[in-house]
Design a protein around this motif. Structure first.
Motif, PDB file in Angstrom:
ATOM      1  N   LYS A 114      80.861  42.690 105.718  1.00 59.48           N
ATOM      2  CA  LYS A 114      80.991  44.009 105.093  1.00 59.48           C
ATOM      3  C   LYS A 114      82.205  44.760 105.638  1.00 59.48           C
ATOM      4  CE  LYS A 114      78.395  48.140 103.820  1.00 59.48           C
ATOM      5  NZ  LYS A 114      79.603  48.799 103.495  1.00 59.48           N
ATOM      6  N   LYS A 115      82.459  44.656 106.940  1.00 58.76           N
ATOM      7  CA  LYS A 115      83.636  45.317 107.524  1.00 58.76           C
ATOM      8  C   LYS A 115      84.927  44.779 106.910  1.00 58.76           C
ATOM      9  CE  LYS A 115      81.614  46.441 111.994  1.00 58.76           C
ATOM     10  NZ  LYS A 115      81.611  46.145 113.436  1.00 58.76           N
ATOM     11  N   VAL A 116      84.982  43.460 106.744  1.00 63.22           N
ATOM     12  CA  VAL A 116      86.182  42.858 106.141  1.00 63.22           C
ATOM     13  C   VAL A 116      86.342  43.349 104.707  1.00 63.22           C
ATOM     14  CG1 VAL A 116      87.269  40.691 105.427  1.00 63.22           C
ATOM     15  CG2 VAL A 116      86.064  40.814 107.623  1.00 63.22           C
ATOM     16  N   VAL A 117      85.261  43.328 103.955  1.00 59.93           N
ATOM     17  CA  VAL A 117      85.316  43.745 102.556  1.00 59.93           C
ATOM     18  C   VAL A 117      85.650  45.226 102.442  1.00 59.93           C
ATOM     19  CG1 VAL A 117      83.937  44.045 100.464  1.00 59.93           C
ATOM     20  CG2 VAL A 117      83.878  41.886 101.714  1.00 59.93           C
ATOM     21  N   ASP A 118      85.078  46.054 103.317  1.00 61.41           N
ATOM     22  CA  ASP A 118      85.400  47.486 103.290  1.00 61.41           C
ATOM     23  C   ASP A 118      86.889  47.707 103.528  1.00 61.41           C
ATOM     24  OD1 ASP A 118      82.777  48.134 102.743  1.00 61.41           O
ATOM     25  OD2 ASP A 118      82.298  48.749 104.803  1.00 61.41           O
ATOM     26  N   ALA A 119      87.456  46.965 104.477  1.00 67.49           N
ATOM     27  CA  ALA A 119      88.896  47.089 104.741  1.00 67.49           C
ATOM     28  C   ALA A 119      89.705  46.624 103.530  1.00 67.49           C
ATOM     29  CB  ALA A 119      89.274  46.285 105.981  1.00 67.49           C
ATOM     30  N   LEU A 120      89.275  45.542 102.901  1.00 71.27           N
ATOM     31  CA  LEU A 120      89.981  45.048 101.718  1.00 71.27           C
ATOM     32  C   LEU A 120      89.831  46.014 100.545  1.00 71.27           C
ATOM     33  CD1 LEU A 120      89.084  41.249 101.882  1.00 71.27           C
ATOM     34  CD2 LEU A 120      91.255  42.338 102.495  1.00 71.27           C
ATOM     35  N   SER A 121      88.687  46.675 100.468  1.00 73.06           N
ATOM     36  CA  SER A 121      88.439  47.630  99.381  1.00 73.06           C
ATOM     37  C   SER A 121      89.388  48.817  99.449  1.00 73.06           C
ATOM     38  CB  SER A 121      87.005  48.128  99.432  1.00 73.06           C
ATOM     39  OG  SER A 121      86.127  47.069  99.176  1.00 73.06           O
ATOM     40  N   LYS A 122      89.821  49.165 100.636  1.00 81.86           N
ATOM     41  CA  LYS A 122      90.786  50.265 100.775  1.00 81.86           C
ATOM     42  C   LYS A 122      92.144  49.866 100.214  1.00 81.86           C
ATOM     43  CE  LYS A 122      88.420  52.262 104.696  1.00 81.86           C
ATOM     44  NZ  LYS A 122      88.368  52.410 106.129  1.00 81.86           N
ATOM     45  N   ILE A 123      92.451  48.580 100.299  1.00 84.77           N
ATOM     46  CA  ILE A 123      93.717  48.076  99.774  1.00 84.77           C
ATOM     47  C   ILE A 123      93.645  47.964  98.252  1.00 84.77           C
ATOM     48  CG2 ILE A 123      95.289  46.094  99.746  1.00 84.77           C
ATOM     49  CD1 ILE A 123      94.258  45.520 102.648  1.00 84.77           C
ATOM     50  N   ASP A 124      92.503  47.454  97.759  1.00 82.80           N
ATOM     51  CA  ASP A 124      92.335  47.246  96.318  1.00 82.80           C
ATOM     52  C   ASP A 124      90.932  47.699  95.916  1.00 82.80           C
ATOM     53  OD1 ASP A 124      92.435  46.461  93.694  1.00 82.80           O
ATOM     54  OD2 ASP A 124      92.617  44.320  94.105  1.00 82.80           O
ATOM     55  N   PRO A 125      90.743  49.015  95.722  1.00 83.93           N
ATOM     56  CA  PRO A 125      89.406  49.561  95.469  1.00 83.93           C
ATOM     57  C   PRO A 125      88.750  49.098  94.167  1.00 83.93           C
ATOM     58  CG  PRO A 125      91.066  51.285  95.300  1.00 83.93           C
ATOM     59  CD  PRO A 125      91.762  50.044  95.763  1.00 83.93           C
ATOM     60  N   ARG A 126      89.517  48.589  93.218  1.00 84.89           N
ATOM     61  CA  ARG A 126      88.943  48.168  91.939  1.00 84.89           C
ATOM     62  C   ARG A 126      88.715  46.667  91.837  1.00 84.89           C
ATOM     63  NH1 ARG A 126      93.122  50.760  88.143  1.00 84.89           N
ATOM     64  NH2 ARG A 126      94.343  50.678  90.026  1.00 84.89           N
ATOM     65  N   SER A 127      88.885  45.960  92.939  1.00 84.66           N
ATOM     66  CA  SER A 127      88.754  44.504  92.903  1.00 84.66           C
ATOM     67  C   SER A 127      87.329  44.076  92.566  1.00 84.66           C
ATOM     68  CB  SER A 127      89.162  43.894  94.248  1.00 84.66           C
ATOM     69  OG  SER A 127      88.917  42.505  94.233  1.00 84.66           O
ATOM     70  N   GLN A 128      87.198  43.366  91.478  1.00 83.71           N
ATOM     71  CA  GLN A 128      85.898  42.837  91.066  1.00 83.71           C
ATOM     72  C   GLN A 128      85.468  41.688  91.971  1.00 83.71           C
ATOM     73  OE1 GLN A 128      83.984  44.099  88.406  1.00 83.71           O
ATOM     74  NE2 GLN A 128      85.447  45.728  88.761  1.00 83.71           N
ATOM     75  N   ARG A 129      86.406  41.032  92.602  1.00 86.43           N
ATOM     76  CA  ARG A 129      86.089  39.872  93.435  1.00 86.43           C
ATOM     77  C   ARG A 129      85.438  40.256  94.753  1.00 86.43           C
ATOM     78  NH1 ARG A 129      89.671  34.988  92.121  1.00 86.43           N
ATOM     79  NH2 ARG A 129      90.345  35.504  90.040  1.00 86.43           N
ATOM     80  N   LEU A 130      85.454  41.530  95.093  1.00 90.72           N
ATOM     81  CA  LEU A 130      84.826  41.989  96.333  1.00 90.72           C
ATOM     82  C   LEU A 130      83.381  42.435  96.123  1.00 90.72           C
ATOM     83  CD1 LEU A 130      87.793  44.015  97.834  1.00 90.72           C
ATOM     84  CD2 LEU A 130      87.082  41.704  98.418  1.00 90.72           C
ATOM     85  N   LEU A 131      82.944  42.446  94.889  1.00 88.83           N
ATOM     86  CA  LEU A 131      81.605  42.935  94.584  1.00 88.83           C
ATOM     87  C   LEU A 131      80.501  42.087  95.199  1.00 88.83           C
ATOM     88  CD1 LEU A 131      81.985  43.995  90.867  1.00 88.83           C
ATOM     89  CD2 LEU A 131      81.876  45.464  92.883  1.00 88.83           C
ATOM     90  N   PHE A 132      80.781  40.829  95.512  1.00 87.33           N
ATOM     91  CA  PHE A 132      79.753  39.943  96.055  1.00 87.33           C
ATOM     92  C   PHE A 132      79.203  40.450  97.376  1.00 87.33           C
ATOM     93  CE2 PHE A 132      83.507  38.322  98.169  1.00 87.33           C
ATOM     94  CZ  PHE A 132      83.039  37.948  99.416  1.00 87.33           C
ATOM     95  N   VAL A 133      79.956  41.223  98.128  1.00 86.01           N
ATOM     96  CA  VAL A 133      79.481  41.748  99.402  1.00 86.01           C
ATOM     97  C   VAL A 133      79.116  43.225  99.298  1.00 86.01           C
ATOM     98  CG1 VAL A 133      80.065  42.159 101.817  1.00 86.01           C
ATOM     99  CG2 VAL A 133      80.816  40.075 100.718  1.00 86.01           C
ATOM    100  N   ARG A 134      79.825  43.947  98.448  1.00 87.30           N
ATOM    101  CA  ARG A 134      79.587  45.388  98.334  1.00 87.30           C
ATOM    102  C   ARG A 134      78.162  45.714  97.888  1.00 87.30           C
ATOM    103  NH1 ARG A 134      84.535  47.495  94.872  1.00 87.30           N
ATOM    104  NH2 ARG A 134      86.150  46.454  96.020  1.00 87.30           N
ATOM    105  N   ALA A 135      77.581  44.882  97.067  1.00 87.96           N
ATOM    106  CA  ALA A 135      76.265  45.180  96.463  1.00 87.96           C
ATOM    107  C   ALA A 135      75.130  45.161  97.458  1.00 87.96           C
ATOM    108  CB  ALA A 135      75.982  44.168  95.375  1.00 87.96           C
TER     109      ALA A 135
END
Length: 135
Positions: A114-135
């Motif tokens: 989740k920490k990795v994905v949160d950091a990546l989400s700041k770079i690309d907040p609309r990335s659909q490929r990050l949804l697997f962890v965000r949910a």
């Protein structure tokens, strides 16, 4: 089509074997050779070549990711360690970090993923490929 793909992997493997014999300190060639072995389902050789790439270049994020994938079904602790190493060394490579986060998640390290994905989400907040962890 599948035969053509296999033939290209075999040709690449042959070429990379030659490169690693002539230039044994070439970390990227070892990583690419490991990838060829992985594609041919030769996990033992893939691990050996991936480890050699990391010996030569300890910060090689893609080699660490390859080893994380290879260890996922047999050694979850090693897979998670390689995934952590990937995240540390991937720099701005979002795809590599995302794939490492997935491995962290699959090995039960949800908070780290989740920490990795949160950091990546700041770079690309609309990335659909990050949804697997965000949910």
């Amino acid at each position: 089509m599948a035969l053509l793909g296999r033939a290209r992997v075999d040709a690449a493997r042959t070429m990379l074997e030659g490169i690693t014999k002539k230039i044994p300190e070439h970390a990227e060639a070892w990583h690419m050779l490991a990838t060829c072995h992985e594609l041919k389902q030769d996990r033992t050789r893939a691990r050996k070549c991936g480890k050699r790439a990391l010996e030569l270049l300890p910060t090689h994020a893609r080699a660490a990711l390859l080893l994380a994938r290879l260890n996922l079904t047999s050694d979850a602790l090693a897979a998670a360690d390689y995934a952590r190493r990937t995240v540390r060394n991937a720099g701005k490579d979002i795809v590599v970090k995302r794939n490492a986060a997935r491995i962290l998640m699959e090995t039960g390290n949800l908070d780290e993923a989740k920490k990795v994905v949160d950091a990546l989400s700041k770079i690309d907040p609309r990335s659909q490929r990050l949804l697997f962890v965000r949910a």
